[in-house]
Design an enzyme around this catalytic site. Structure first.
Site, mmCIF file in Angstrom:
data_model
loop_
_atom_site.group_PDB
_atom_site.id
_atom_site.type_symbol
_atom_site.label_atom_id
_atom_site.label_comp_id
_atom_site.label_asym_id
_atom_site.label_seq_id
_atom_site.Cartn_x
_atom_site.Cartn_y
_atom_site.Cartn_z
ATOM 1 N N HIS A 186 16.392 -3.334 -42.238
ATOM 2 C CA HIS A 186 15.706 -2.242 -42.934
ATOM 3 C C HIS A 186 15.478 -1.031 -42.031
ATOM 4 O O HIS A 186 14.692 -0.138 -42.383
ATOM 5 C CB HIS A 186 14.365 -2.687 -43.550
ATOM 6 C CG HIS A 186 14.513 -3.705 -44.642
ATOM 7 N ND1 HIS A 186 13.550 -3.930 -45.598
ATOM 8 C CD2 HIS A 186 15.519 -4.573 -44.949
ATOM 9 C CE1 HIS A 186 13.949 -4.885 -46.431
ATOM 10 N NE2 HIS A 186 15.145 -5.295 -46.048
ATOM 11 N N ASN A 215 16.223 -7.169 -51.969
ATOM 12 C CA ASN A 215 14.772 -6.957 -52.033
ATOM 13 C C ASN A 215 14.353 -6.096 -53.223
ATOM 14 O O ASN A 215 13.230 -5.593 -53.274
ATOM 15 C CB ASN A 215 14.264 -6.271 -50.758
ATOM 16 C CG ASN A 215 14.699 -6.964 -49.491
ATOM 17 O OD1 ASN A 215 15.511 -6.426 -48.746
ATOM 18 N ND2 ASN A 215 14.202 -8.167 -49.257
ATOM 19 N N HIS A 246 19.850 -5.772 -43.600
ATOM 20 C CA HIS A 246 18.804 -6.777 -43.363
ATOM 21 C C HIS A 246 17.628 -6.295 -42.509
ATOM 22 O O HIS A 246 16.504 -6.645 -42.802
ATOM 23 C CB HIS A 246 19.342 -8.081 -42.763
ATOM 24 C CG HIS A 246 18.274 -9.088 -42.422
ATOM 25 N ND1 HIS A 246 17.572 -9.778 -43.385
ATOM 26 C CD2 HIS A 246 17.756 -9.487 -41.226
ATOM 27 C CE1 HIS A 246 16.684 -10.573 -42.790
ATOM 28 N NE2 HIS A 246 16.773 -10.400 -41.483
ATOM 29 N N HIS A 292 17.398 -13.185 -49.036
ATOM 30 C CA HIS A 292 16.392 -13.171 -50.102
ATOM 31 C C HIS A 292 16.961 -13.422 -51.502
ATOM 32 O O HIS A 292 16.191 -13.530 -52.454
ATOM 33 C CB HIS A 292 15.635 -11.844 -50.095
ATOM 34 C CG HIS A 292 14.639 -11.745 -48.992
ATOM 35 N ND1 HIS A 292 13.505 -12.511 -48.947
ATOM 36 C CD2 HIS A 292 14.619 -10.992 -47.863
ATOM 37 C CE1 HIS A 292 12.818 -12.231 -47.855
ATOM 38 N NE2 HIS A 292 13.474 -11.309 -47.172
HETATM 39 FE FE LIG Z 1 16.339 -6.981 -46.809
HETATM 40 FE FE LIG Z 2 17.644 -9.986 -45.533
#
Ligand SMILES: [Fe+2]
Ligand SMILES: [Fe+2]
Length: 259
Positions: free
Chosen positions: A181, A44, A179, A72
């Site tokens: 967060h 990210n 993932h 992502h």
């Molecule tokens: Fe992430």
């Molecule tokens: Fe992710």
């Protein structure tokens, strides 16, 4: 040479606030915890939803040794410019055969080979090969070459993550989740010596909903109209964990980072 190696695993770096934190604070964090090796999830790092080649280079220049990723990583096709040629950048290894890039690497910390493996979960996330069996395959390939094996398991469900951690116990030195967060408080050394945490958390703004502007996120939940997200700012923190690993590849200590 010390009898142990300290590995810092950094949770998903979100946008420029996350990158700036790494630029400003990583060196001091590494010094404070006597860190030998830094792994950071960069999926990210660009705009909150991708990783641009330029930002990957920046993170490496700030002291990150290996960048892992997740779902992502494919959001911007620009990553294809470097994903096959940058050995310090990983994408989950259990994407189907033919996907670009690599899912694991072996690097040296001093004389000691360290293998980093990136895998992704299948619950509510990605239509990919079985991460458990993919781990077996990679483990059998690398076990003679690297006693220290670190896995970033990028997954949504804590059940899948904890099952995966136990599955690797005694084979992987570390399984850290990414993932969601959100940092979990379940860090522990499993019975056979694998250091485990379901999620190391996020590096970026906590004045947010998992790194993105909270008002836009709320609007999205209220209207279900795919309101575009912006990266949030304010109350910025680095999340991660430092794993101290002995020469046998067993974790002997874990310190969570949230600062
Ligand atoms: Fe992430
Ligand atoms: Fe992710």
């Amino acid at each position: 040479m010390s009898d142990t190696i300290a590995v810092l695993a950094i949770g998903d770096i979100v946008g420029s606030p996350g990158r700036d934190l790494i630029e400003r604070n990583l060196k001091a964090l590494v010094a404070r915890h006597n860190v030998d090796f830094v792994i950071a999830n960069g999926e990210n790092a660009s705009g909150g939803h991708s990783l641009q080649p330029k930002n990957a280079s920046e993170l490496l220049s700030y002291g990150v040794d290996v960048i892992t990723s997740g779902n992502h990583i494919w959001h911007s096709r620009k990553i294809l410019e470097i994903i096959d040629i940058e050995p310090r950048l990983l994408r989950p290894a259990n994407y189907p055969q033919g996907a670009p890039g690599r899912g694991y690497c072996i690097t040296r910390v001093g004389e000691t080979p360290v293998c980093v493996i990136n895998l992704i979960g299948r619950i509510e996330l990605a239509m990919v090969d079985c991460p458990f069996r993919k781990f077996d395959a990679i483990y059998n390939e690398v076990r003679e070459r690297a006693r220290i094996i670190i896995v970033d398991f990028h997954a949504e469900a804590t059940s899948e993550k904890r099952a995966f951690g136990w599955y690797c116990d005694g084979r992987a030195s570390v399984v850290f989740g990414t993932h969601t967060h959100v940092q979990t408080a379940d860090d522990e050394v499993l019975t056979k010596g694998t250091g485990y945490i379901s999620d190391v958390g996020m590096t970026g703004s906590f004045n947010s909903v998992i790194g993105v502007d909270k008002e836009k996120s709320i609007q999205n939940f209220l209207t279900q109209t795919r309101v575009p997200f912006d990266v949030a700012g304010g109350n910025e923190k680095i999340n991660g964990a430092v794993f101290t690993i002995d020469r046998q590849g067993k974790t002997i200590n874990i310190v969570r980072i949230n600062e």
